[in-house]
Structure formats: C-alpha cells, structure tokens
Design a protein around this motif. Structure first.
Motif, PDB file in Angstrom:
ATOM      1  N   LEU A   1      -3.248  -8.652 -33.712  1.00 23.14           N
ATOM      2  CA  LEU A   1      -3.986  -7.645 -32.933  1.00 23.14           C
ATOM      3  C   LEU A   1      -4.176  -8.063 -31.478  1.00 23.14           C
ATOM      4  CD1 LEU A   1      -6.749  -6.534 -35.470  1.00 23.14           C
ATOM      5  CD2 LEU A   1      -4.540  -5.462 -35.005  1.00 23.14           C
ATOM      6  N   GLY A   2      -3.795  -9.323 -31.152  1.00 24.73           N
ATOM      7  CA  GLY A   2      -3.940  -9.784 -29.771  1.00 24.73           C
ATOM      8  C   GLY A   2      -5.379 -10.032 -29.370  1.00 24.73           C
ATOM      9  N   ILE A   3      -6.220 -10.430 -30.356  1.00 20.85           N
ATOM     10  CA  ILE A   3      -7.615 -10.783 -30.059  1.00 20.85           C
ATOM     11  C   ILE A   3      -7.662 -12.302 -29.944  1.00 20.85           C
ATOM     12  CG2 ILE A   3     -10.010 -10.712 -30.836  1.00 20.85           C
ATOM     13  CD1 ILE A   3      -9.195  -8.406 -32.696  1.00 20.85           C
ATOM     14  N   GLY A   4      -7.859 -12.799 -28.750  1.00 19.32           N
ATOM     15  CA  GLY A   4      -7.775 -14.250 -28.531  1.00 19.32           C
ATOM     16  C   GLY A   4      -9.028 -14.965 -28.952  1.00 19.32           C
ATOM     17  N   GLY A   5      -9.202 -16.183 -28.392  1.00 19.95           N
ATOM     18  CA  GLY A   5     -10.433 -16.936 -28.590  1.00 19.95           C
ATOM     19  C   GLY A   5     -10.435 -17.808 -29.820  1.00 19.95           C
ATOM     20  N   HIS A   6      -9.278 -18.185 -30.317  1.00 19.53           N
ATOM     21  CA  HIS A   6      -9.245 -19.088 -31.470  1.00 19.53           C
ATOM     22  C   HIS A   6      -7.990 -19.929 -31.381  1.00 19.53           C
ATOM     23  CE1 HIS A   6      -5.911 -17.017 -33.565  1.00 19.53           C
ATOM     24  NE2 HIS A   6      -6.256 -16.120 -32.694  1.00 19.53           N
ATOM     25  N   ALA A   7      -8.038 -21.046 -32.100  1.00 21.97           N
ATOM     26  CA  ALA A   7      -6.886 -21.943 -32.091  1.00 21.97           C
ATOM     27  C   ALA A   7      -5.721 -21.291 -32.804  1.00 21.97           C
ATOM     28  CB  ALA A   7      -7.256 -23.239 -32.799  1.00 21.97           C
ATOM     29  N   SER A   8      -4.509 -21.418 -32.260  1.00 22.47           N
ATOM     30  CA  SER A   8      -3.339 -20.879 -32.941  1.00 22.47           C
ATOM     31  C   SER A   8      -3.121 -21.662 -34.235  1.00 22.47           C
ATOM     32  CB  SER A   8      -2.151 -20.935 -32.006  1.00 22.47           C
ATOM     33  OG  SER A   8      -1.042 -21.426 -32.625  1.00 22.47           O
ATOM     34  N   GLY A   9      -2.739 -20.969 -35.269  1.00 27.00           N
ATOM     35  CA  GLY A   9      -2.571 -21.631 -36.552  1.00 27.00           C
ATOM     36  C   GLY A   9      -3.801 -21.517 -37.427  1.00 27.00           C
ATOM     37  N   GLU A  10      -4.943 -21.104 -36.835  1.00 26.25           N
ATOM     38  CA  GLU A  10      -6.155 -20.870 -37.639  1.00 26.25           C
ATOM     39  C   GLU A  10      -5.894 -19.724 -38.593  1.00 26.25           C
ATOM     40  OE1 GLU A  10      -9.983 -18.168 -36.927  1.00 26.25           O
ATOM     41  OE2 GLU A  10      -9.307 -19.328 -35.233  1.00 26.25           O
ATOM     42  N   ARG A  11      -6.387 -19.832 -39.820  1.00 24.86           N
ATOM     43  CA  ARG A  11      -6.210 -18.726 -40.749  1.00 24.86           C
ATOM     44  C   ARG A  11      -7.327 -17.726 -40.615  1.00 24.86           C
ATOM     45  NH1 ARG A  11      -6.736 -20.414 -45.902  1.00 24.86           N
ATOM     46  NH2 ARG A  11      -7.261 -22.486 -45.246  1.00 24.86           N
TER      47      ARG A  11
END
Ligand code: NAD
Length: 278
Positions: free
Chosen positions: A268-278
């Motif tokens: 959805l392109g909602i940032g603010g988290h580490a990539s790879g986080e589930r």
C-alpha cells in the motif's frame, strides 16, 4: 483479459478464503486463475473451482499437485494451514514463482521456509490483507509511540468458531507494533488471558483477549487505558472479500519485484517500518 495478465495459482481453493479468492480473481481483468489446489485426499479434488466458489463453472478442476500448479503461475496465493507452507515454498523456489502468503499460525520451521524463499524470490506475507487493518497497524504504532508507558495496552480480537489458531496473527502483529514502538519485547511482556488470583496488572504487560464465536469474520481492538481517559482503535471486517481483494492486489504488486520479504504496508506504500517486517 490482456496479454499482460498475471497468472495466479490459488492453494487452498476450497477453503473460506480460497473460494473468495477464486471469485475475486475470476472478476479481475488483469489476472488469470491458472490453477487451483487443495489438500491431497480432499473430496473437492477434481471439482470445478468456480462451482465450489458458487460462481458457476470456470473450467478449472481442483488438483492436489502444487508443483505443477506453481510451475504454470507467475504468483501463488496460499491461504491454507502452516503444515502446507514448506512444500508451497519449495514449489515456488523450484518454479521461480512469487508468493503471497495469507496462512497464519506459522511455527519457526515454517517461518524459516518463508524467509529462505524470500532470499531468492519476492514474497508478501501479511497476517491480514485488509487495507483497514494495515492502516490500523500504522495508527497503533503512532498511538503507542505517543502514549508510551503511561497507559495499559490490551488487544481484544474476535473470530468465527472455526478458526484454529489463537490469538489471531493480526492480534500478534498489533502486539508487535505496540512493543516495537515502546521498546518492549513482546515474547517477554505478552499475557494471554487471565484466571484466578492474578494480582495487580503490571504496566509493561500487553494483554490479549480472544473471542471465538459464531460467524464473526474478524474484529480487532487495541485499547490504550490511562488515568482519566482511554483510547480504543477498532477494525471490524464484515466480509472476507476485503482480505481476498487485498491479497490479489498484493499479487499484482509482487510480480517482477526484487527478492525480499514484503508486507501489506509495502504493497500500500505506507512507510514508517523496517523492510522485511511482517
Ligand atoms: P479453511 O479451513 O476454510 O480453508 C483452508 C483450505 O486449505 C481448505 O480447503 C483445506 O482443505 C486446504 N488445505 C489444507 N491443507 C492443505 C495442503 N497441504 N495443501 C493444499 N490445501 C490445503 O480456512 P480459511 O478460513 O480459508 O483460512 C485459511 C488460512 O488463512 C488460516 O491460516 C487463516 O488464519 C488465514 N487467513 C488469513 C487472512 C489474511 O488476511 N492474512 C484472512 C483470513 C484467513
């Protein structure tokens, strides 16, 4: 349908989610339902996937052979049981096929299989494919970061009587969101239900309450309770169509991506988290 339509194989096609996925994909002009798979030995093997989904025959019989199904697909959508995950991951790896995984309740072995696959191929894994829950997670992180340790946090979830894992994958994911935003380790502070002489509540705990009843599709509330006020953030799903639509959206998004473990916030392109986080 166009020449660029993506080919989607559905694993668990006779299940509550699988039937919904067959319906959503069949109505999607940019996607082709290329194969449908269910459990070996199931009565539904050989039946038409559309008949099972209640949309009329689509000319695609259910098979029990994931390897062949995956080989003819661009992306696999799997909503089954954790036991199926390693074999589905192996089939995806052999065929070079992307995976959208909806199955929840994975143990360490199954999770490792998903993570190993994501080193070679793009994988989306989300405990909840609804847009509303994806937004809820971001809002919960924001609230937890502001409220910090000044409040008690409880997570209440309700699902239908057939659900086999508890708490729900979404509830645990929301717990991880609170823990991550407040510097806690969920495995050390989670409390799963209370009984008997529990003593007063410790502020750092994150409590989970599980309801299993009737045909509830899925409800999650994160309660932040302080002195003199409380904040409750709630999502209620009224139809599985929301999860199916989200998973198909993830399937379109993931085809052609670089290898990696993505989640619905990436989709959805909602940032603010580490990539790879589930
Ligand atoms: P269900 O029991 O109705 O359907 C599961 C289907 O998987 C059945 O048809 C079963 O025969 C099939 N299956 C079991 N083992 C298999 C195997 N080895 N190979 C192929 N097929 C196999 O369950 P459901 O309500 O559709 O939920 C399925 C999973 O999806 C659960 O883990 C549930 O928690 C999860 N879920 C996730 C989301 C999300 O948004 N991520 C939403 C709803 C449900």
């Amino acid at each position: 349908m166009t020449g660029t339509a993506i080919r989607i194989a559905v694993i668990g096609s006779a299940g509550r989610m699988g039937r919904m996925l067959v319906d959503v994909i069949h109505r999607d002009g940019g996607a082709v339902l290329s194969a449908v798979v269910d459990r070996p030995g199931s009565d539904v093997v050989g039946m038409d996937a559309g008949e099972l989904a209640g949309i009329g025959a689509v000319g695609l019989p259910v098979t029990d052979d994931p390897a062949t199904a995956v080989a003819e697909a661009d992306v696999v959508i799997d909503f089954t049981l954790p036991e199926a995950t390693p074999a589905v991951a192996a089939a995806c790896r052999a065929a070079g096929c992307a995976l959208v995984l909806g199955t929840t309740g994975l143990g360490p072995r199954e999770q490792r299989a998903v993570e190993n696959l994501s080193e070679a191929l793009p994988v989306v894994q989300a405990p909840n494919y609804s847009t509303g829950v994806t937004l809820l997670t971001a809002l919960v992180e924001q609230a937890a970061a502001v409220l910090g340790h000044s409040v008690d946090v409880e997570i209440i979830e309700a699902h239908h009587r057939h659900k086999v894992d508890a708490p729900s994958g979404t509830a645990l994911h929301l717990g991880e969101a609170v823990a991550g935003a407040t510097g806690r380790d969920l495995s050390a502070c989670a409390v799963y239900g209370r009984e008997g002489h529990t003593g007063p509540r410790a502020r750092q705990t994150i409590g989970f309450e599980t309801i299993r009843a009737g045909d509830i599709v899925g409800e999650h509330t994160v309660l932040f309770a302080g002195e003199g006020e409380r904040l409750e953030l709630t999502h209620r799903a009224s139809s599985r169509a929301t999860f199916a639509a989200g998973a198909v959206r993830a399937a379109h998004w993931v085809v052609g991506r670089a290898p990696g473990l993505y989640n619905m916030r990436d989709v959805l392109g909602i940032g603010g988290h580490a990539s790879g986080e589930r």
